[in-house]
Motif scaffolding. Structure first.
Motif, PDB file in Angstrom:
ATOM      1  N   SER A  94      35.674  45.429  52.688  1.00 13.21           N
ATOM      2  CA  SER A  94      34.353  46.043  53.145  1.00 13.21           C
ATOM      3  C   SER A  94      34.116  45.296  54.413  1.00 13.21           C
ATOM      4  O   SER A  94      33.411  46.128  55.518  1.00 13.21           O
ATOM      5  CB  SER A  94      33.320  45.730  51.903  1.00 13.21           C
ATOM      6  OG  SER A  94      33.100  44.272  51.712  1.00 13.21           O
ATOM      7  N   VAL A  95      34.137  44.126  54.622  1.00 10.81           N
ATOM      8  CA  VAL A  95      33.940  43.311  55.987  1.00 10.81           C
ATOM      9  C   VAL A  95      34.981  43.845  56.938  1.00 10.81           C
ATOM     10  O   VAL A  95      34.605  44.263  57.797  1.00 10.81           O
ATOM     11  CB  VAL A  95      34.257  41.733  55.384  1.00 10.81           C
ATOM     12  CG1 VAL A  95      34.140  41.328  57.229  1.00 10.81           C
ATOM     13  CG2 VAL A  95      33.368  41.238  54.938  1.00 10.81           C
ATOM     14  N   LYS A  96      36.141  44.192  57.059  1.00  7.89           N
ATOM     15  CA  LYS A  96      37.194  44.662  57.619  1.00  7.89           C
ATOM     16  C   LYS A  96      36.498  46.023  58.101  1.00  7.89           C
ATOM     17  O   LYS A  96      36.555  46.427  59.390  1.00  7.89           O
ATOM     18  CB  LYS A  96      38.505  44.962  57.111  1.00  7.89           C
ATOM     19  CG  LYS A  96      39.494  45.451  58.149  1.00  7.89           C
ATOM     20  CD  LYS A  96      40.995  45.563  57.638  1.00  7.89           C
ATOM     21  CE  LYS A  96      41.801  46.092  58.457  1.00  7.89           C
ATOM     22  NZ  LYS A  96      43.004  46.117  57.761  1.00  7.89           N
ATOM     23  N   ALA A  97      35.804  46.892  57.221  1.00  6.67           N
ATOM     24  CA  ALA A  97      35.647  48.226  57.589  1.00  6.67           C
ATOM     25  C   ALA A  97      34.190  48.280  58.233  1.00  6.67           C
ATOM     26  O   ALA A  97      34.075  48.904  59.389  1.00  6.67           O
ATOM     27  CB  ALA A  97      35.276  49.116  56.293  1.00  6.67           C
ATOM     28  N   TYR A 114      15.616  54.695  54.926  1.00 10.24           N
ATOM     29  CA  TYR A 114      16.245  53.417  55.617  1.00 10.24           C
ATOM     30  C   TYR A 114      17.204  52.857  54.631  1.00 10.24           C
ATOM     31  O   TYR A 114      18.629  52.536  54.923  1.00 10.24           O
ATOM     32  CB  TYR A 114      15.669  52.409  56.117  1.00 10.24           C
ATOM     33  CG  TYR A 114      14.802  52.727  57.542  1.00 10.24           C
ATOM     34  CD1 TYR A 114      15.670  52.933  58.780  1.00 10.24           C
ATOM     35  CD2 TYR A 114      13.665  53.578  57.828  1.00 10.24           C
ATOM     36  CE1 TYR A 114      15.121  52.867  59.889  1.00 10.24           C
ATOM     37  CE2 TYR A 114      13.224  53.738  59.072  1.00 10.24           C
ATOM     38  CZ  TYR A 114      13.976  53.598  59.995  1.00 10.24           C
ATOM     39  OH  TYR A 114      13.489  54.083  61.309  1.00 10.24           O
ATOM     40  N   LEU A 115      17.102  52.732  53.441  1.00 15.76           N
ATOM     41  CA  LEU A 115      17.927  52.353  52.533  1.00 15.76           C
ATOM     42  C   LEU A 115      19.043  53.309  52.416  1.00 15.76           C
ATOM     43  O   LEU A 115      20.085  52.919  52.283  1.00 15.76           O
ATOM     44  CB  LEU A 115      17.271  51.955  50.999  1.00 15.76           C
ATOM     45  CG  LEU A 115      16.203  50.972  50.869  1.00 15.76           C
ATOM     46  CD1 LEU A 115      15.771  51.196  49.340  1.00 15.76           C
ATOM     47  CD2 LEU A 115      16.777  49.650  50.824  1.00 15.76           C
ATOM     48  N   VAL A 116      18.741  54.693  52.322  1.00 14.33           N
ATOM     49  CA  VAL A 116      19.908  55.552  52.286  1.00 14.33           C
ATOM     50  C   VAL A 116      20.823  55.458  53.440  1.00 14.33           C
ATOM     51  O   VAL A 116      22.048  55.580  53.329  1.00 14.33           O
ATOM     52  CB  VAL A 116      19.284  56.976  52.206  1.00 14.33           C
ATOM     53  CG1 VAL A 116      20.251  58.209  52.361  1.00 14.33           C
ATOM     54  CG2 VAL A 116      18.665  56.983  50.805  1.00 14.33           C
ATOM     55  N   LEU A 117      20.128  55.328  54.632  1.00 18.92           N
ATOM     56  CA  LEU A 117      21.174  55.200  55.980  1.00 18.92           C
ATOM     57  C   LEU A 117      21.952  53.970  55.782  1.00 18.92           C
ATOM     58  O   LEU A 117      23.126  54.187  56.265  1.00 18.92           O
ATOM     59  CB  LEU A 117      20.036  54.870  57.110  1.00 18.92           C
ATOM     60  CG  LEU A 117      20.677  54.943  58.457  1.00 18.92           C
ATOM     61  CD1 LEU A 117      21.390  56.233  58.844  1.00 18.92           C
ATOM     62  CD2 LEU A 117      19.776  54.861  59.476  1.00 18.92           C
ATOM     63  N   GLY A 118      21.308  52.907  55.158  1.00 15.02           N
ATOM     64  CA  GLY A 118      22.303  51.603  55.270  1.00 15.02           C
ATOM     65  C   GLY A 118      23.594  52.163  54.137  1.00 15.02           C
ATOM     66  O   GLY A 118      24.842  51.726  54.603  1.00 15.02           O
ATOM     67  N   THR A 119      23.356  52.782  53.195  1.00 18.29           N
ATOM     68  CA  THR A 119      24.410  53.123  52.271  1.00 18.29           C
ATOM     69  C   THR A 119      25.311  54.109  52.963  1.00 18.29           C
ATOM     70  O   THR A 119      26.605  53.981  52.750  1.00 18.29           O
ATOM     71  CB  THR A 119      23.870  53.754  50.936  1.00 18.29           C
ATOM     72  OG1 THR A 119      23.138  52.899  50.231  1.00 18.29           O
ATOM     73  CG2 THR A 119      24.925  54.157  50.024  1.00 18.29           C
ATOM     74  N   LEU A 120      24.809  55.113  53.655  1.00 16.47           N
ATOM     75  CA  LEU A 120      25.778  55.869  54.134  1.00 16.47           C
ATOM     76  C   LEU A 120      26.566  55.320  55.279  1.00 16.47           C
ATOM     77  O   LEU A 120      27.695  55.701  55.719  1.00 16.47           O
ATOM     78  CB  LEU A 120      24.734  57.196  54.934  1.00 16.47           C
ATOM     79  CG  LEU A 120      24.143  57.858  53.745  1.00 16.47           C
ATOM     80  CD1 LEU A 120      23.096  59.218  54.445  1.00 16.47           C
ATOM     81  CD2 LEU A 120      25.126  58.852  53.101  1.00 16.47           C
ATOM     82  N   LEU A 121      25.969  54.459  56.045  1.00 11.51           N
ATOM     83  CA  LEU A 121      26.794  53.732  57.232  1.00 11.51           C
ATOM     84  C   LEU A 121      27.964  53.135  56.618  1.00 11.51           C
ATOM     85  O   LEU A 121      29.136  52.989  57.164  1.00 11.51           O
ATOM     86  CB  LEU A 121      25.820  52.898  57.888  1.00 11.51           C
ATOM     87  CG  LEU A 121      24.542  53.621  58.923  1.00 11.51           C
ATOM     88  CD1 LEU A 121      24.048  52.431  59.523  1.00 11.51           C
ATOM     89  CD2 LEU A 121      25.737  54.410  59.961  1.00 11.51           C
ATOM     90  N   THR A 122      27.656  52.445  55.435  1.00 11.84           N
ATOM     91  CA  THR A 122      28.768  51.587  54.749  1.00 11.84           C
ATOM     92  C   THR A 122      29.721  52.488  54.005  1.00 11.84           C
ATOM     93  O   THR A 122      30.927  51.897  54.297  1.00 11.84           O
ATOM     94  CB  THR A 122      28.198  50.618  53.694  1.00 11.84           C
ATOM     95  OG1 THR A 122      27.127  49.847  54.086  1.00 11.84           O
ATOM     96  CG2 THR A 122      28.922  49.691  52.898  1.00 11.84           C
ATOM     97  N   VAL A 123      29.172  53.328  53.461  1.00 17.80           N
ATOM     98  CA  VAL A 123      30.286  54.343  52.905  1.00 17.80           C
ATOM     99  C   VAL A 123      31.251  54.878  54.012  1.00 17.80           C
ATOM    100  O   VAL A 123      32.326  55.211  53.880  1.00 17.80           O
ATOM    101  CB  VAL A 123      29.787  55.280  52.002  1.00 17.80           C
ATOM    102  CG1 VAL A 123      30.613  56.341  51.844  1.00 17.80           C
ATOM    103  CG2 VAL A 123      29.008  54.839  50.962  1.00 17.80           C
ATOM    104  N   CYS A 124      30.440  55.518  55.138  1.00 18.48           N
ATOM    105  CA  CYS A 124      31.253  55.917  56.389  1.00 18.48           C
ATOM    106  C   CYS A 124      32.406  55.015  57.013  1.00 18.48           C
ATOM    107  O   CYS A 124      33.386  55.237  56.970  1.00 18.48           O
ATOM    108  CB  CYS A 124      30.404  56.196  57.515  1.00 18.48           C
ATOM    109  SG  CYS A 124      29.397  57.812  57.237  1.00 18.48           S
ATOM    110  N   ALA A 125      31.945  53.593  56.993  1.00 20.50           N
ATOM    111  CA  ALA A 125      33.001  52.706  57.343  1.00 20.50           C
ATOM    112  C   ALA A 125      33.896  52.507  56.529  1.00 20.50           C
ATOM    113  O   ALA A 125      35.129  52.640  56.875  1.00 20.50           O
ATOM    114  CB  ALA A 125      32.032  51.261  57.691  1.00 20.50           C
ATOM    115  N   VAL A 126      33.910  52.397  55.069  1.00 19.79           N
ATOM    116  CA  VAL A 126      35.032  52.312  54.106  1.00 19.79           C
ATOM    117  C   VAL A 126      35.661  53.529  54.017  1.00 19.79           C
ATOM    118  O   VAL A 126      36.989  53.352  53.861  1.00 19.79           O
ATOM    119  CB  VAL A 126      34.153  52.087  52.939  1.00 19.79           C
ATOM    120  CG1 VAL A 126      35.382  52.075  51.629  1.00 19.79           C
ATOM    121  CG2 VAL A 126      33.542  50.813  52.428  1.00 19.79           C
TER     122      VAL A 126
END
Length: 209
Positions: free
Chosen positions: A3-6, A136-148
């Motif tokens: 996850s950190v790499k992503a 904003y909570l949703v945005l944070g989740t989406l950004l992380t999932v996009c990265a992964v």
């Protein structure tokens, strides 16, 4: 460390490859991630628009201060808040709790009535601010999932909500747009893709007890 790499891989994409589209299964992952995000009380006072219409994206770009990401992205996600979050909305949520968990009504009743009473005392502006915090909570989740998932993205507050609401006919759906997230794949010549991340050192941002 995956996850950190992503998260190191992701950046706010400034230029998308307009010819490279996200597969339907990738969009489905983002839809499910949106729906699974934590929200206060579990109420989910949000809806998300998934836009894949180049003509509409061009119009939305003009309402986003001509930021090209909106027109060149594979899809544009628009996170919206519900205009009306009151008794009926809360009762509907508790009906889902009852049906899905088989929770007896006498168990749900005290919390449901307390929540309804609390929201009925709040001004509309305060409720909208609360709902926007959930966005904003949703945005944070989406950004992380996009990265992964190796989906490029660019979180945006820089747009005209009134123009978006009009172009997307959000009044019909009783919604207000609050955040925009173009998603897709970065262009090979996006200069920003190769720049090193600039972050404060951990010892300046983390306090341990």
């Amino acid at each position: 460390m995956k996850s950190v790499k992503a998260l190191k891989w992701r950046y706010a994409t400034k230029k998308f490859n307009s010819d490279k589209l996200l597969a339907p299964e990738k969009i489905e992952i983002l839809k499910k991630a949106f729906n699974l995000t934590a929200t206060s009380y579990g109420l989910q006072p949000l809806k998300m628009l998934v836009i894949q219409d180049k003509e509409l994206q061009e119009k939305l770009m003009k309402a986003s201060y001509n930021q090209q990401q909106v027109s060149t992205a594979s899809h544009v996600l628009v996170i919206c808040i519900e205009n009306e979050i009151g008794k009926a909305f809360i009762e509907k949520y508790f009906s889902y709790v009852k049906d899905i968990r088989n929770t007896p009504d006498d168990v749900l009743h005290p919390f449901r009535e307390s929540l309804i009473g609390s929201f009925e005392k709040k001004p509309v502006d305060e409720i909208h601010t609360w709902a926007t915090h959930q966005a904003y909570l949703v945005l944070g989740t989406l950004l992380t999932v996009c990265a992964v998932e190796e989906i490029d993205s660019c979180p945006m507050e820089g747009f005209d909500p009134d123009q978006f609401d009009e172009l997307l006919n959000l009044q019909k759906h009783n919604l207000k747009s609050v955040l925009v997230l173009p998603v897709g794949y970065r262009a090979e010549d996006d200069f920003f893709a190769e720049l090193k991340k600039v972050r404060r050192p951990l010892d300046e941002t983390i306090i341990e007890y």
